[in-house]
Design an enzyme around this catalytic site. Structure first.
Site, PDB file in Angstrom:
ATOM      1  N   THR A 144      17.768  34.102-110.480  1.00  0.00           N
ATOM      2  CA  THR A 144      18.628  33.886-109.321  1.00  0.00           C
ATOM      3  C   THR A 144      18.412  32.485-108.790  1.00  0.00           C
ATOM      4  O   THR A 144      17.266  32.008-108.743  1.00  0.00           O
ATOM      5  CB  THR A 144      18.406  34.889-108.166  1.00  0.00           C
ATOM      6  N   ASP A 146      18.689  31.863-105.842  1.00  0.00           N
ATOM      7  CA  ASP A 146      18.167  32.031-104.481  1.00  0.00           C
ATOM      8  C   ASP A 146      16.636  31.946-104.410  1.00  0.00           C
ATOM      9  O   ASP A 146      16.081  31.709-103.339  1.00  0.00           O
ATOM     10  CB  ASP A 146      18.601  33.385-103.902  1.00  0.00           C
ATOM     11  N   MET A 188      24.092  27.957-100.623  1.00  0.00           N
ATOM     12  CA  MET A 188      23.851  29.379-100.935  1.00  0.00           C
ATOM     13  C   MET A 188      22.393  29.762-100.698  1.00  0.00           C
ATOM     14  O   MET A 188      21.580  28.936-100.312  1.00  0.00           O
ATOM     15  CB  MET A 188      24.248  29.659-102.379  1.00  0.00           C
ATOM     16  N   GLY A 189      22.098  31.010-100.976  1.00  0.00           N
ATOM     17  CA  GLY A 189      20.725  31.492-100.842  1.00  0.00           C
ATOM     18  C   GLY A 189      20.640  32.887-100.238  1.00  0.00           C
ATOM     19  O   GLY A 189      19.558  33.422-100.066  1.00  0.00           O
ATOM     20  N   GLU A 241      23.652  29.567 -96.057  1.00  0.00           N
ATOM     21  CA  GLU A 241      24.754  30.488 -95.738  1.00  0.00           C
ATOM     22  C   GLU A 241      24.296  31.678 -94.885  1.00  0.00           C
ATOM     23  O   GLU A 241      25.077  32.253 -94.131  1.00  0.00           O
ATOM     24  CB  GLU A 241      25.428  30.992 -97.022  1.00  0.00           C
ATOM     25  N   ARG A 294      25.805  27.239-108.832  1.00  0.00           N
ATOM     26  CA  ARG A 294      25.453  28.165-109.918  1.00  0.00           C
ATOM     27  C   ARG A 294      25.841  27.628-111.291  1.00  0.00           C
ATOM     28  O   ARG A 294      25.499  28.220-112.316  1.00  0.00           O
ATOM     29  CB  ARG A 294      26.159  29.503-109.674  1.00  0.00           C
TER      30      ARG A 294
HETATM   31  O1  F6P Z   1      22.608  35.578-105.381  1.00  0.00           O
HETATM   32  C1  F6P Z   1      23.194  34.432-105.879  1.00  0.00           C
HETATM   33  C2  F6P Z   1      24.386  34.035-105.044  1.00  0.00           C
HETATM   34  O2  F6P Z   1      24.913  32.848-105.563  1.00  0.00           O
HETATM   35  C3  F6P Z   1      24.105  33.906-103.539  1.00  0.00           C
HETATM   36  O3  F6P Z   1      23.431  32.717-103.242  1.00  0.00           O
HETATM   37  C4  F6P Z   1      25.495  34.049-102.985  1.00  0.00           C
HETATM   38  O4  F6P Z   1      25.492  34.555-101.661  1.00  0.00           O
HETATM   39  C5  F6P Z   1      26.119  35.067-103.891  1.00  0.00           C
HETATM   40  O5  F6P Z   1      25.405  35.016-105.112  1.00  0.00           O
HETATM   41  C6  F6P Z   1      27.587  34.813-104.163  1.00  0.00           C
HETATM   42  O6  F6P Z   1      28.052  35.808-104.987  1.00  0.00           O
HETATM   43  P1  F6P Z   1      29.531  35.860-105.590  1.00  0.00           P
HETATM   44  O7  F6P Z   1      29.456  35.231-106.943  1.00  0.00           O
HETATM   45  O8  F6P Z   1      29.853  37.286-105.646  1.00  0.00           O
HETATM   46  O9  F6P Z   1      30.440  35.085-104.682  1.00  0.00           O
END
Ligand code: F6P
Length: 367
Positions: A144, A146, A188-189, A241, A294
């Protein structure tokens, strides 16, 4: 099951993607093929790939050639679809059922002897249920951006995300200075502030706002005004976030009740800008870095961690250390029981060394 009974193993990636997943798949496949002569079957789109009709294919050496440096996952992933609590929308209403036995049936239909699950806390919890409740030999690998898992010093993907966020802060600096603005960068996080904290320090942010330290807007205004009084007419504010004002809560885009997956965070940066604007007339702009964090090629350090995790996971399977997850206990790769690993979040310590260092060099946390 004797170790030698393991001939064919499945591997899947679940949850949100992150840089380094392909490096893990490559290391798992190479170790399994070369050291143990195993066949590796890639399950597509997380646990969805084990549902009806199943989606899986043998991972050949050609498939993993050249993927070490590629972001994303060649297997696909999803952060919806827990087979134990499978949600579907019927007539605009979300219904939930347990269809995990379909996954078990397909696991056996694919002639798999064991499964490696590469995922965050959600996917690892599902993996643990397949191990404990359905008897499937499982080993987990934590991923992750995060970096929020307590049992490992680091998850792969995190360092790359921090680099991406740092580059964004560097770019915001020049435009902030040119326009004498407050630039707010939302990162994010989820419920922890690791990406914001580390990239904020690396990028020279003036204010870092993280969920672990609820902020007072007056304190942020104080910091921005101090800078202004010494001629620095711009400021960089990094906000996680999951940030929340004192006595308030994190900003959400949509709740779990409206989603087939988890609640979606978003809006912390805009909210902060609005609050600032009510007190000060300094012009501000908000940038939401979002899924750029990501994507992209994993950093060298993430590639190394991914490779070490993948290799260790195969050895754990062959040693029958099922129900375990690989982890980094610097400098070694170790293992812990999955249920123990996913039971606690790793959050930033508000009085820890890293926060203190940041405060010593003048970064405000809005407290
Ligand atoms: O857990 C990883 C993450 O990128 C978080 O930091 C973020 O809140 C979430 O996933 C976003 O998820 P999605 O891809 O469903 O928008």
């Amino acid at each position: 099951m004797a170790a030698s009974d393991i001939q064919r193993i499945g591997v899947l990636t679940g949850g949100g993607d992150c840089p380094g997943l392909n490096a893990v798949i490559r290391a798992v496949t190479k170790t399994a093929n070369k050291v143990y002569g195993l066949t590796v079957v890639g399950i597509e789109d997380g646990f969805d790939g084990l549902l009806q009709p199943y989606k899986a294919k043998e991972i050949t050496p050609q498939m993993i050639s050249g993927i070490l440096s590629q972001g994303g996952t060649i297997l696909g992933t999803t952060n919806r679809g827990n087979p134990f609590e499978y949600k579907r929308k019927v007539n605009n209403k979300i219904i939930q059922e347990d269809i995990s036995d379909i996954a078990v049936k397909n696991f056996h239909a694919l002639n798999l002897d064991a499964l490696i699950v590469i995922g965050g806390d959600g996917s690892l919890k599902i993996a643990d249920r397949f191990f404990r409740e359905k008897g499937i030999p499982v080993v987990g690998i934590p991923k992750t951006i995060d970096n929020d898992l307590e049992s490992t010093d680091m998850t792969f993907g995190f360092r790359t995300a921090v680099t991406t966020a740092t580059e964004a802060i560097d770019k915001l600096h020049t435009t902030a200075e040119s326009h004498h603005r407050i630039m707010i960068l939302e990162l994010m996080g989820r419920y922890v502030g690791w990406i914001a904290l580390e990239s904020g320090i690396a990028g020279g942010a003036d204010v870092i706002i993280i969920p672990e330290i609820p902020y007072k807007i007056e304190k942020i205004v104080e910091k921005v005004s101090q800078r202004s009084s010494v001629g620095k007419k711009f400021s960089i504010i990094v906000v996680a976030e999951g940030a929340k004002p004192e006595g308030g809560t994190h900003a959400i885009k949509s709740s779990a009740d409206q989603e087939l997956g988890a609640e979606r965070l978003g809006g912390a940066g805009e909210r902060l800008g609005y609050e600032l604007n009510e007190i000060t007339d300094i012009d501000y702009r908000v940038t939401v870095l979002g899924h750029l964090q990501r994507g992209g090629s994993p950093s060298a350090l993430d590639r190394i961690l991914s490779t070490r995790f993948g290799e260790k996971a195969v050895h754990l399977l062959m040693q029958k250390e099922f129900g375990k997850m690989v982890c980094l206990k610097t400098p070694n790769i170790k293992s812990v029981m999955i249920d123990e690993a996913v039971s606690r979040f790793k959050s930033v310590d508000p009085s820890g060394e890293m926060v203190k260092t940041a405060e010593s060099i003048g970064i405000s946390f809005g407290r």
